[in-house]
Design a protein around this motif. Structure first.
Motif, mmCIF file in Angstrom:
data_model
loop_
_atom_site.group_PDB
_atom_site.id
_atom_site.type_symbol
_atom_site.label_atom_id
_atom_site.label_comp_id
_atom_site.label_asym_id
_atom_site.label_seq_id
_atom_site.Cartn_x
_atom_site.Cartn_y
_atom_site.Cartn_z
ATOM 1 N N VAL A 87 0.851 -1.195 0.000
ATOM 2 C CA VAL A 87 0.000 0.000 0.000
ATOM 3 C C VAL A 87 0.889 1.248 0.000
ATOM 4 O O VAL A 87 1.947 1.262 0.640
ATOM 5 N N SER A 88 0.470 2.232 -0.766
ATOM 6 C CA SER A 88 1.201 3.502 -0.838
ATOM 7 C C SER A 88 0.237 4.672 -0.743
ATOM 8 O O SER A 88 -0.844 4.636 -1.345
ATOM 9 N N GLY A 89 0.653 5.690 0.008
ATOM 10 C CA GLY A 89 -0.078 6.958 0.063
ATOM 11 C C GLY A 89 0.706 7.975 -0.753
ATOM 12 O O GLY A 89 1.905 8.118 -0.549
ATOM 13 N N ILE A 90 0.044 8.672 -1.654
ATOM 14 C CA ILE A 90 0.736 9.543 -2.612
ATOM 15 C C ILE A 90 0.163 10.954 -2.511
ATOM 16 O O ILE A 90 -1.053 11.142 -2.477
ATOM 17 N N ILE A 91 1.072 11.926 -2.478
ATOM 18 C CA ILE A 91 0.635 13.326 -2.591
ATOM 19 C C ILE A 91 1.464 14.004 -3.661
ATOM 20 O O ILE A 91 2.692 13.873 -3.672
ATOM 21 N N GLY A 106 -2.025 -3.138 -3.449
ATOM 22 C CA GLY A 106 -1.784 -4.345 -4.237
ATOM 23 C C GLY A 106 -0.291 -4.608 -4.261
ATOM 24 O O GLY A 106 0.510 -3.648 -4.292
ATOM 25 N N LEU A 107 0.075 -5.852 -4.275
ATOM 26 C CA LEU A 107 1.486 -6.204 -4.259
ATOM 27 C C LEU A 107 2.157 -5.668 -5.522
ATOM 28 O O LEU A 107 1.628 -5.823 -6.624
ATOM 29 N N ASN A 108 3.302 -5.002 -5.323
ATOM 30 C CA ASN A 108 4.079 -4.457 -6.438
ATOM 31 C C ASN A 108 3.233 -3.533 -7.328
ATOM 32 O O ASN A 108 3.333 -3.550 -8.559
ATOM 33 N N HIS A 109 2.388 -2.702 -6.692
ATOM 34 C CA HIS A 109 1.548 -1.776 -7.456
ATOM 35 C C HIS A 109 2.424 -0.746 -8.169
ATOM 36 O O HIS A 109 3.560 -0.487 -7.783
ATOM 37 N N ASP A 110 1.862 -0.181 -9.221
ATOM 38 C CA ASP A 110 2.571 0.842 -9.998
ATOM 39 C C ASP A 110 2.240 2.222 -9.469
ATOM 40 O O ASP A 110 1.102 2.492 -9.107
ATOM 41 N N ILE A 111 3.254 3.062 -9.482
ATOM 42 C CA ILE A 111 3.023 4.475 -9.174
ATOM 43 C C ILE A 111 3.488 5.274 -10.375
ATOM 44 O O ILE A 111 4.612 5.090 -10.855
ATOM 45 N N THR A 112 2.651 6.129 -10.874
ATOM 46 C CA THR A 112 3.032 6.989 -11.990
ATOM 47 C C THR A 112 3.558 8.292 -11.425
ATOM 48 O O THR A 112 2.843 9.018 -10.743
#
Lengths: 161, 122
Positions: free
Chosen positions: A42-46, A119-125
């Motif tokens: 899980v990632s939190g993005i700003i 999600g496991l190994n999710h992508d972040i743009t």
């Protein structure tokens, strides 16, 4: 580079100390590829805009996410639910907002609302093609780790973080 | 009994703000909103003694809520305290110039929060 990364590291440590109530130990930052595989769930993005463009991301596995949420709410969670998402979103929000203070001599920034991806190994743009992504791992809870990732490019002089 | 409007898109933060306020032991009830637009509707429906207001929210941000409320003379004296992660000086200045009564930076420091609430004399 240190001038731009340090406010994020300081903000991250202070937020976990004063908001979550746990100590983080920063490890050595490194440059990571934007599409590099990772172990985070899980990632939190700003996102940042205005005088610089980029993003700050806090990433972790499920167990520290659940434990952090339990520390904030007093309730146990067995899975990444709405309250866990809220907790991670608020943590990255406070990190980003506090880091702005350390950056204000360099940039005036606007920050976005947090986005959570999972999600496991999710992508972040990552915004901006040229900005490098700096990853700062932290030790938390004796045997866990989380990762703070930052990419920023100045819109004034196109200099990278 | 005072009525406090707590505006933050995070339920966790709304609970933290309410729990921190309760430590001050001022008898109060809370109304909550998770965005500025709904907060405006709550304000129109209910007499409120204090607004505790986040900045970054969907639909209508806290700073835009603040500007709209201060544009209405009915709310000229309503205490509105920003409770936000926006820690940069230019954000603090913008909020105070837009009519915020005071400014609290997250994560909330209980002592500073109490001092600022007690200054208002609810």
């Amino acid at each position: 580079m240190e001038k731009y990364i340090t406010p994020f590291i300081v903000a991250c440590e202070e937020v976990f100390a004063h908001f979550v109530g746990t100590k983080l130990t920063a490890e050595r930052p490194y440059i990571t590829q934007k599409d590099e595989e990772h172990e985070w769930v899980v990632s939190g993005i700003i996102g940042f805009s205005r005088e610089a463009r980029g993003a700050v991301v806090i990433s972790m596995r499920k167990e520290p996410a659940l434990k952090i949420t339990e520390m904030l709410t007093g309730k146990k969670h067995s899975d990444i639910d709405e309250e866990v998402i809220d907790a991670i979103g608020e943590i990255v929000n406070i990190i980003a907002g506090n880091a702005k203070k350390g950056l204000e001599e360099s940039f005036k920034l606007a920050i976005s609302l947090p986005t959570i991806v999972r999600g496991l190994n999710h992508d972040i743009t990552w915004p901006g093609d040229s900005a490098r992504v700096i990853a700062v791992p932290f030790k938390i809870f004796e045997d866990e780790s989380i990762c703070l990732s930052i990419a920023m490019e100045s819109l004034a002089g196109n200099s990278n973080v | 009994m005072k009525t406090i409007l707590v505006v933050d898109d995070s339920q966790i933060m709304r609970n933290i703000v309410k729990n921190t306020f309760l430590l001050i032991k001022i008898p109060c009830s809370f109304i909550e909103a998770d965005n500025g637009q709904d907060a405006l509707k709550e304000l129109e429906k209910n007499p409120v003694d204090l607004v505790l207001l986040d900045w970054n929210m969907p639909r209508l941000s806290g700073i835009d809520f603040l500007k709209q409320v201060r544009a209405n003379s009915k709310y000229a004296k309503l205490p509105i305290i920003m409770v936000t992660s926006e820690a940069a000086k230019y954000n603090v200045i913008e909020a105070l110039q837009s009519g915020a009564t005071d400014y609290i930076i997250k994560p909330i420091n209980e002592k500073k929060f109490t001092e600022k609430i007690l200054k208002i004399d609810l």
